[in-house]
Write a protein that holds these residues in place. Sequence first.
Motif, PDB file in Angstrom:
ATOM      1  N   ARG A 327       1.001  -0.700  -0.036  1.00 20.66           N
ATOM      2  CA  ARG A 327       0.345  -0.170   0.039  1.00 20.66           C
ATOM      3  C   ARG A 327       0.902   1.147  -0.334  1.00 20.66           C
ATOM      4  N   TRP A 328       2.084   0.754   0.599  1.00 20.24           N
ATOM      5  CA  TRP A 328       2.932   2.718   0.855  1.00 20.24           C
ATOM      6  C   TRP A 328       3.825   2.926  -0.401  1.00 20.24           C
ATOM      7  N   ASP A 329       4.236   1.428  -1.243  1.00 22.38           N
ATOM      8  CA  ASP A 329       5.306   1.167  -1.689  1.00 22.38           C
ATOM      9  C   ASP A 329       3.422   2.303  -3.567  1.00 22.38           C
ATOM     10  N   MET A 330       2.176   1.646  -3.831  1.00 23.41           N
ATOM     11  CA  MET A 330       1.393   1.949  -4.748  1.00 23.41           C
ATOM     12  C   MET A 330       1.276   3.613  -4.212  1.00 23.41           C
ATOM     13  N   ALA A 331       1.010   4.067  -3.219  1.00 26.20           N
ATOM     14  CA  ALA A 331       1.187   5.830  -3.004  1.00 26.20           C
ATOM     15  C   ALA A 331       1.967   6.307  -2.854  1.00 26.20           C
ATOM     16  N   GLU A 332       3.082   5.642  -2.786  1.00 22.39           N
ATOM     17  CA  GLU A 332       4.832   6.166  -3.131  1.00 22.39           C
ATOM     18  C   GLU A 332       4.772   6.508  -4.560  1.00 22.39           C
ATOM     19  N   SER A 333       4.556   5.280  -5.558  1.00 23.28           N
ATOM     20  CA  SER A 333       4.546   5.621  -6.929  1.00 23.28           C
ATOM     21  C   SER A 333       3.484   6.340  -7.505  1.00 23.28           C
ATOM     22  N   ALA A 334       2.234   6.841  -6.962  1.00 21.72           N
ATOM     23  CA  ALA A 334       1.390   7.173  -7.762  1.00 21.72           C
ATOM     24  C   ALA A 334       1.734   8.844  -8.443  1.00 21.72           C
TER      25      ALA A 334
END
Length: 334
Positions: A327-334
């Motif tokens: 979830r954190w990685d997806m938010a960082e990559s958005a």
Amino acid sequence: MSAPDFWDHQEKAQGLVTELRNVNGSLKPLQELIDGTEELAVLREFLAEDDSSESRDEMVGLLASLQEKFQQVELKAMMSRPEDPCSAYLQIQAGEGGTDASDWAAMLLRMYTRWAEDRGFETELIEISEAEEAGIRNATLAIRGEYVYGLLRGETGVHRLIRISPFDGAGRRQTSFAAVDVIPEPDDTIDIDINWEDPKIIREDIFRASGAGGQHVNKTSSAIRLTHLPTNTVVQCQNERSQHKNRSWCRKMLVAKLLQLETVKRENEAAHKRGQKSKIGFGGETIRNYVLNPEQFVKDTRTNLKVGTPMPVLDGRIDEFLEAYLRWDMAESA
């Protein structure tokens, strides 16, 4: 697939079968959600006419089932990289901390092995180098199953343990470090053109296996180390008695490492375009702290997820950390 010549080209056919399995694996949960939603609508109508405890219990059970299916679909949606469906090689390297660090590396190997077993994944210990007093210096564990790499890719980095050292007669607190690297295992459809016989590309070293393994292992030169000179990528294997088998494993590992380098390069270029800092990989910053004394907790430095009971985590219950990272990685990559 029903064509009579479908299996004439084995690698291409296997690739199509794998692709179809992945597509079906994504579509089936979605269809189950759609069917469950329709069933829920029917139950609501029944409940309006018959507000009995049995009807309410049935609806509560269906809602819980749909919530679980939704979480599974959501989790797979967060693993959208091409390599995420792959199996993985997990490498552990003891860091600073002497015997405590070697013991800590062995604890991490057990943690990931237990996690894999609990999920029904297949595990195979590819290589292990035992430390002199306790624990291991390093190890490579193959974990095979769907989306293993996608689930574990956030585990790459340095893991830190703080505890009262069982190896210190004075009972002092010790900080130990171990580095973890997760590498996607390429399937048979992925091919990297490497001239294994070119000494300008590949250097092969043959040596005697060290550590535990019996007299045969230590008396024969069966261990293999391969160095990819253009990238200075090194892999080695000494667990098999056969030099040929060790060489085969080394080549598989080297292909996986080179694929990982390409993946990291791609991610760093994408991060640079977004103006973000490139992510630190194997041997980089501490990603998680495991504290056993004086407090007891496990905390991820990226997601800030903190769990106050470290022993279940060390026993393989790490899914909460894996999902929080995705979830954190997806938010960082958005």
